[in-house]
Scaffold this motif. Structure first.
Motif, PDB file in Angstrom:
ATOM      1  N   ALA A 181       0.731  -1.204   0.449  1.00 53.19           N
ATOM      2  CA  ALA A 181      -0.101   0.070   0.266  1.00 53.19           C
ATOM      3  C   ALA A 181       0.992   1.155  -0.118  1.00 53.19           C
ATOM      4  CB  ALA A 181      -0.761  -0.114   1.682  1.00 53.19           C
ATOM      5  N   MET A 182       2.053   1.350   1.031  1.00 55.68           N
ATOM      6  CA  MET A 182       2.323   2.757   0.259  1.00 55.68           C
ATOM      7  C   MET A 182       3.475   2.646  -0.394  1.00 55.68           C
ATOM      8  SD  MET A 182       3.948   2.021   4.670  1.00 55.68           S
ATOM      9  CE  MET A 182       5.589   3.465   4.479  1.00 55.68           C
ATOM     10  N   CYS A 183       3.783   1.331  -0.981  1.00 55.39           N
ATOM     11  CA  CYS A 183       5.036   1.960  -2.570  1.00 55.39           C
ATOM     12  C   CYS A 183       3.123   2.026  -3.770  1.00 55.39           C
ATOM     13  CB  CYS A 183       4.957   0.344  -3.127  1.00 55.39           C
ATOM     14  SG  CYS A 183       6.942  -0.495  -2.363  1.00 55.39           S
ATOM     15  N   ALA A 184       2.172   1.820  -3.053  1.00 54.56           N
ATOM     16  CA  ALA A 184       1.092   1.828  -4.860  1.00 54.56           C
ATOM     17  C   ALA A 184       0.741   3.786  -4.396  1.00 54.56           C
ATOM     18  CB  ALA A 184       0.133   1.586  -4.568  1.00 54.56           C
ATOM     19  N   GLN A 185       1.076   4.349  -2.370  1.00 57.67           N
ATOM     20  CA  GLN A 185       0.330   5.449  -2.640  1.00 57.67           C
ATOM     21  C   GLN A 185       1.958   6.640  -2.257  1.00 57.67           C
ATOM     22  OE1 GLN A 185      -1.674   5.899   1.065  1.00 57.67           O
ATOM     23  NE2 GLN A 185      -0.576   8.029   2.186  1.00 57.67           N
TER      24      GLN A 185
ATOM     25  N   GLU B 214      20.092  10.309  -6.223  1.00 57.71           N
ATOM     26  CA  GLU B 214      19.014   8.400  -6.155  1.00 57.71           C
ATOM     27  C   GLU B 214      18.782   8.955  -4.960  1.00 57.71           C
ATOM     28  OE1 GLU B 214      18.402   4.444  -8.795  1.00 57.71           O
ATOM     29  OE2 GLU B 214      20.470   5.489  -8.390  1.00 57.71           O
ATOM     30  N   ALA B 215      19.588   8.239  -4.319  1.00 53.49           N
ATOM     31  CA  ALA B 215      18.187   7.937  -2.902  1.00 53.49           C
ATOM     32  C   ALA B 215      18.056   8.750  -2.873  1.00 53.49           C
ATOM     33  CB  ALA B 215      19.706   6.849  -1.730  1.00 53.49           C
ATOM     34  N   ILE B 216      18.243  10.546  -1.840  1.00 55.19           N
ATOM     35  CA  ILE B 216      17.817  11.332  -1.959  1.00 55.19           C
ATOM     36  C   ILE B 216      16.436  11.703  -2.448  1.00 55.19           C
ATOM     37  CG2 ILE B 216      18.240  13.781  -1.358  1.00 55.19           C
ATOM     38  CD1 ILE B 216      21.157  12.869  -1.110  1.00 55.19           C
ATOM     39  N   CYS B 217      16.381  12.214  -3.989  1.00 55.29           N
ATOM     40  CA  CYS B 217      15.924  12.256  -4.961  1.00 55.29           C
ATOM     41  C   CYS B 217      14.815  11.530  -3.926  1.00 55.29           C
ATOM     42  CB  CYS B 217      15.848  12.442  -6.576  1.00 55.29           C
ATOM     43  SG  CYS B 217      16.121  13.276  -6.574  1.00 55.29           S
ATOM     44  N   ALA B 218      14.717   9.695  -4.162  1.00 60.08           N
ATOM     45  CA  ALA B 218      13.819   8.569  -4.175  1.00 60.08           C
ATOM     46  C   ALA B 218      13.013   9.343  -2.738  1.00 60.08           C
ATOM     47  CB  ALA B 218      14.662   7.425  -3.833  1.00 60.08           C
ATOM     48  N   ALA B 219      13.431   9.297  -1.730  1.00 59.71           N
ATOM     49  CA  ALA B 219      13.054   9.864  -0.597  1.00 59.71           C
ATOM     50  C   ALA B 219      12.349  11.025  -0.711  1.00 59.71           C
ATOM     51  CB  ALA B 219      14.748  10.008   0.444  1.00 59.71           C
TER      52      ALA B 219
ATOM     53  N   VAL C  64       8.212   4.715   0.486  1.00 58.64           N
ATOM     54  CA  VAL C  64       8.793   4.043   1.586  1.00 58.64           C
ATOM     55  C   VAL C  64      10.194   3.317   0.894  1.00 58.64           C
ATOM     56  CG1 VAL C  64       7.301   2.343   0.347  1.00 58.64           C
ATOM     57  CG2 VAL C  64       9.238   1.723   2.810  1.00 58.64           C
ATOM     58  N   ILE C  65      11.531   3.879   0.765  1.00 63.53           N
ATOM     59  CA  ILE C  65      12.639   3.348   0.209  1.00 63.53           C
ATOM     60  C   ILE C  65      13.804   2.582   1.005  1.00 63.53           C
ATOM     61  CG2 ILE C  65      12.362   5.412  -1.112  1.00 63.53           C
ATOM     62  CD1 ILE C  65      15.190   6.143   0.399  1.00 63.53           C
ATOM     63  N   LEU C  66      14.500   1.663   0.564  1.00 62.28           N
ATOM     64  CA  LEU C  66      15.594   0.959   0.773  1.00 62.28           C
ATOM     65  C   LEU C  66      16.338   1.287   0.073  1.00 62.28           C
ATOM     66  CD1 LEU C  66      13.762  -2.580   0.249  1.00 62.28           C
ATOM     67  CD2 LEU C  66      13.827  -1.199   2.350  1.00 62.28           C
ATOM     68  N   VAL C  67      17.683   1.927   1.168  1.00 61.78           N
ATOM     69  CA  VAL C  67      18.966   2.775   0.882  1.00 61.78           C
ATOM     70  C   VAL C  67      20.309   0.855   1.449  1.00 61.78           C
ATOM     71  CG1 VAL C  67      21.150   4.126   1.045  1.00 61.78           C
ATOM     72  CG2 VAL C  67      18.350   4.482   1.042  1.00 61.78           C
ATOM     73  N   THR C  68      20.581   0.235   0.235  1.00 64.07           N
ATOM     74  CA  THR C  68      21.746  -0.738   1.049  1.00 64.07           C
ATOM     75  C   THR C  68      23.318  -0.939   0.477  1.00 64.07           C
ATOM     76  OG1 THR C  68      21.897  -2.086  -1.390  1.00 64.07           O
ATOM     77  CG2 THR C  68      19.689  -2.212   0.175  1.00 64.07           C
TER      78      THR C  68
ATOM     79  N   VAL D  31      12.152   5.140   5.760  1.00 61.10           N
ATOM     80  CA  VAL D  31      13.787   5.060   5.079  1.00 61.10           C
ATOM     81  C   VAL D  31      13.953   3.778   5.640  1.00 61.10           C
ATOM     82  CG1 VAL D  31      15.780   6.039   4.004  1.00 61.10           C
ATOM     83  CG2 VAL D  31      14.154   7.507   3.612  1.00 61.10           C
ATOM     84  N   LEU D  32      14.347   2.840   4.919  1.00 55.68           N
ATOM     85  CA  LEU D  32      15.374   1.820   5.164  1.00 55.68           C
ATOM     86  C   LEU D  32      16.320   1.580   4.859  1.00 55.68           C
ATOM     87  CD1 LEU D  32      12.209  -0.721   5.200  1.00 55.68           C
ATOM     88  CD2 LEU D  32      12.700   0.289   7.072  1.00 55.68           C
ATOM     89  N   VAL D  33      17.240   1.822   5.798  1.00 54.61           N
ATOM     90  CA  VAL D  33      18.509   1.797   5.290  1.00 54.61           C
ATOM     91  C   VAL D  33      20.137   0.510   6.058  1.00 54.61           C
ATOM     92  CG1 VAL D  33      20.971   3.198   5.152  1.00 54.61           C
ATOM     93  CG2 VAL D  33      18.956   4.280   5.097  1.00 54.61           C
ATOM     94  N   GLY D  34      20.029  -0.363   5.221  1.00 51.27           N
ATOM     95  CA  GLY D  34      20.915  -1.710   5.979  1.00 51.27           C
ATOM     96  C   GLY D  34      22.080  -2.508   4.807  1.00 51.27           C
ATOM     97  N   ASP D  35      23.125  -2.837   5.372  1.00 55.16           N
ATOM     98  CA  ASP D  35      23.633  -3.525   4.629  1.00 55.16           C
ATOM     99  C   ASP D  35      23.793  -5.231   4.438  1.00 55.16           C
ATOM    100  OD1 ASP D  35      26.096  -5.346   3.392  1.00 55.16           O
ATOM    101  OD2 ASP D  35      27.654  -4.178   4.613  1.00 55.16           O
ATOM    102  N   PRO D  36      22.529  -5.816   3.249  1.00 57.07           N
ATOM    103  CA  PRO D  36      22.328  -7.303   3.712  1.00 57.07           C
ATOM    104  C   PRO D  36      23.002  -8.166   3.350  1.00 57.07           C
ATOM    105  CG  PRO D  36      22.335  -5.876   0.934  1.00 57.07           C
ATOM    106  CD  PRO D  36      22.933  -5.059   2.678  1.00 57.07           C
TER     107      PRO D  36
END
Length: 735
Positions: A294-298, A327-332, A337-341, A447-452
């Motif tokens: 739902a967050m992705c669609a909104q 790109e990450a800052i623009c995506a935010a 919702v975005i993921l930054v890895t 914004v979810l940030v991490g190292d997978p």
């Protein structure tokens, strides 16, 4: 160890922990001898008569003591015993003077009146009918607890369970146990399945009793959460439970069907498997999938003049963002919702800072969080803004009735926030992510940030990896290693390891060193020397800023042995320095220690006296500052706060001179010393090595066998976790 039985009357209660019942008391024996008795003896009061089974021990400070293993309790009978009992304030509302009046009026029948005819107490001056009823209820609770403990002692059940049992069931606890003995396996009680199974057999429960079968199935599901599994395939669950109970799989399959009908187990189809879920984990996975989709669609409202804002942000911060960072800052700005890895040195912190500045320009109220206290402190230090643990953000607490973890903030009481940035997301398990999303307002950005590539969460699920691999959430992967980071051999070796390439072990003047040793004993001796003198004296790094890591707890190079050996050189025993033995380790004033589970009830005070609160969390590291044998307490200083532990709570602490790589997740240390010695291939993996290397900020020293480093680099074993989140996000569950 020879066991004895002591008979006597409680003359004094020196210490008692109301949570777990640990008690230190003086017992007046039949020979009028005063004996110190220690053990789990909940709700003890002066005047009670006890028959205690146990053994003698020698205390370092207090000499000879009797350690209770089993006990039987008897109510006081003589006038003097009853007077002592009631005067001890064991019964709410009765003090010394009231006790004297009650015993004067009813003598040896005083306790019988309290339990069965409380209205008669109103005849005593100063006692109203309402007060008499309160006294009676308090006394009945005492009687109920005593009966429960006697019942448990007769069946060799741990007395420590009595406190929680009585809290949950009150005077009906014995009846509840007899009706459903397997409830003790529930996480709230946490009893061993084998102990509970033996107890149930003593009660006459048949091997194929539905209660036993259903408890076995649920136990296996809960047990497998420790391996990170969200569900278990039905066939595997049936086979494992059949082996546990030594029954046929057809009997277990019937139990699975009953549990589904009772809604204590959920079935779903995942990747062609019949997946068996505990209801709370199924609910978490379903909700998480639906909410994120739902967050992705909104799409949020477009940000006007975004390019101009980005130029202004870079000018203010005196920084030029790389293309992926922009790109990450623009995506935010463009997505809810975005993921930054990204790995070490790829600019995750700089990117987060840019996102925070963007949110400031958008006038969004933004909060920062991380899974652990150490990770939150690091996030705060990197961004210059306040960050908290997710648990503290949601205001975690225990439900007194169920004993389950709950949060103040949820759908009914969401957080007051417009945007949330979470760091070290790879450490967040499914239940915690579920709780976090429940507490987010509907239009809140995330914004979810991490190292997978780091180790996954300790709890169930592989959330961050599943979100990335689902490919439905906007994701920006930072890959460029910046020039300053390329000068660090720690960073370059971490990336080499992550790509399956052997790290450079030959450098002599960088921040990554390898010291070859030919025996386990030599590894340990070298680590002692590094921590005690070589690094402090030659490189100016204090021992307190050095963290020793090992892939394992066991063996000569495991953390158990290393902690004992490091204590010898970093905090040796000296006259006047107090100690408290706990299992195979003696805590000593000055020791570095770590909390190993979340405890929301431990009270703490700010070191500067400006505040207080509750809650010490898994992974918090502190120093033992005082040990008080008279009060049976140990004091630990955690950064800016001080907490006091009763001796009965010491199982919640571990020495922390050395810790496993898993325990170090989310933390960063000025210097890391890593052991590299032969062991289980399940622990000597690429992800363990990568995680260990990325914990070091300024210096990493690997001590041991280069062949082990090569084996770890080549061992890309990924322990499979049963999780349906990725497929559920892709809409492929149930097919």
């Amino acid at each position: 160890m020879e066991r004895e039985i002591l008979y006597g009357t409680v003359a004094a209660v020196i210490f008692q922990n109301p949570e777990n019942g640990y008690t230190v008391l003086r017992l007046k024996s039949q020979d009028d001898e005063q004996i110190t008795v220690v053990g789990t003896i909940p709700m003890t009061a002066v005047g009670e008569r006890l028959a205690v089974t146990g053994h003698w021990t020698a205390h370092a400070s207090y000499g000879k003591q009797f350690e209770a293993e089993l006990l039987e309790r008897y109510m006081p009978e003589s006038r003097n015993e009853i007077l002592s009992y009631l005067s001890s304030r064991a019964v709410k509302g009765i003090g010394e003077k009231t006790a004297q009046r009650i015993v004067a009026a009813f003598g040896e029948k005083s306790l019988d009146v309290l339990e069965h005819n409380p209205e008669l107490l109103a005849q005593v001056p100063g006692i109203s009918r309402a007060k008499a009823a309160e006294m009676s209820e308090s006394f009945k609770r005492q009687v109920g607890m005593r009966r429960l403990i006697e019942f448990m002692a007769a069946h060799h059940l741990p007395a420590a369970l009595a406190v929680r049992l009585y809290r949950a069931y009150g005077e009906e606890a014995v009846d509840a146990l007899q009706e459903e003995p397997y409830m003790l396996v529930q996480p709230y009680f946490g009893a061993s399945f084998s102990v509970v199974d033996q107890f149930a057999m003593e009660l006459g429960v048949a091997e194929d009793d539905p209660r036993r079968v259903e408890a076995g199935v649920l136990f296996e599901l809960v047990f497998n959460q420790s391996g990170g599994h969200v569900f278990i395939p039905r066939e595997k669950l049936a086979a494992a439970t059949a082996a546990l109970l030594q029954l046929g799989e057809d009997v277990v399959q019937a139990g699975i069907e009953r549990l589904c009908e009772l809604e204590q187990l959920r079935l779903d189809r995942v990747a062609g498997l019949q997946a068996c879920y505990l209801p709370q984990l199924h609910e978490a996975e379903v909700y998480l999938s639906a909410r994120l989709k739902a967050m992705c669609a909104q799409a949020p409202q477009p940000v006007e003049d975004l390019a101009q804002i980005l130029e202004e942000i870079q000018r203010e911060a005196d920084v030029t963002y790389a293309p992926k960072q922009l790109e990450a800052i623009c995506a935010a700005a463009e997505h809810q919702v975005i993921l930054v890895t990204g790995g070490p040195g790829t600019g995750k912190t700089t990117t987060m800072a840019g996102i925070l500045r963007l949110f400031d320009h958008m006038r969004l109220k933004t909060l920062l969080a991380a899974p652990t206290g150490r990770a939150a402190q690091r996030l705060s230090a990197c961004t210059g803004r306040e960050a908290s643990t997710i648990h503290r953000l949601l205001e975690a607490q225990f439900d007194d009735e169920s004993g389950a973890l709950c949060f103040v903030h949820d759908e009914a009481a969401p957080l007051k926030v417009d945007a949330l940035v979470v760091d070290e997301t790879s450490m967040v398990d499914l239940p915690l992510m579920h709780a976090l999303l429940l507490a987010l307002p509907s239009r809140c950005r995330l914004v979810l940030v991490g190292d997978p590539d780091q180790l996954p969460s300790v709890g169930p699920g592989n959330v961050f990896s599943d979100l990335i691999r689902s490919a439905i959430i906007p994701t920006v992967c930072l890959t460029e290693i910046f020039r300053q980071a390329r000068e660090s051999l720690i960073v370059m070796n971490a990336h080499a390891i992550n790509h399956g390439q052997l790290p450079n072990l030959g450098a002599k003047n960088r921040d990554f060193f390898f010291l070859k040793r030919r025996s386990e004993e030599a590894v340990v001796q070298t680590i002692q020397e590094l921590c005690a003198c070589r690094l402090p004296e030659r490189m100016g790094i204090p021992s307190a800023e050095i963290q020793v890591l090992s892939p394992t707890r066991k063996g000569t190079c495991g953390t158990r042995n290393l902690n004992a050996k490091l204590q010898e050189v970093l905090n040796p025993a000296t006259p006047g320095k107090k100690e408290k033995n706990n299992g195979d380790f003696s805590f000593r004033e000055g020791d570095r220690v770590m909390q190993i589970r979340n405890n929301y009830d431990i009270l703490w005070k700010k070191r500067d006296g400006t505040g207080q609160g509750a809650g010490i969390f898994n992974g918090d590291v502190g120093q033992v500052t005082a040990i008080n044998h008279a009060e049976e307490q140990l004091t630990v200083s955690f950064d800016d706060k001080v907490a006091v532990y009763d001796f009965a709570m010491l199982s919640e602490l571990e020495p922390a001179y050395a810790m496993t790589v898993h325990k170090s997740q989310g933390s960063e240390y000025r210097a890391v010393v890593l052991t590299a010695w032969r062991g289980s291939q399940y622990l000597l993996t690429r992800s363990v090595l990568y995680t260990a290397v990325t914990r070091a900020k300024e210096l990493l020293i690997v001590v041991g066998d280069e062949g082990v480093i090569a084996a770890m680099t080549n061992n890309d074993r990924q322990t499979r976790r049963y999780s349906g989140l990725k497929l559920r996000l892709q809409g492929r569950v149930g097919q």
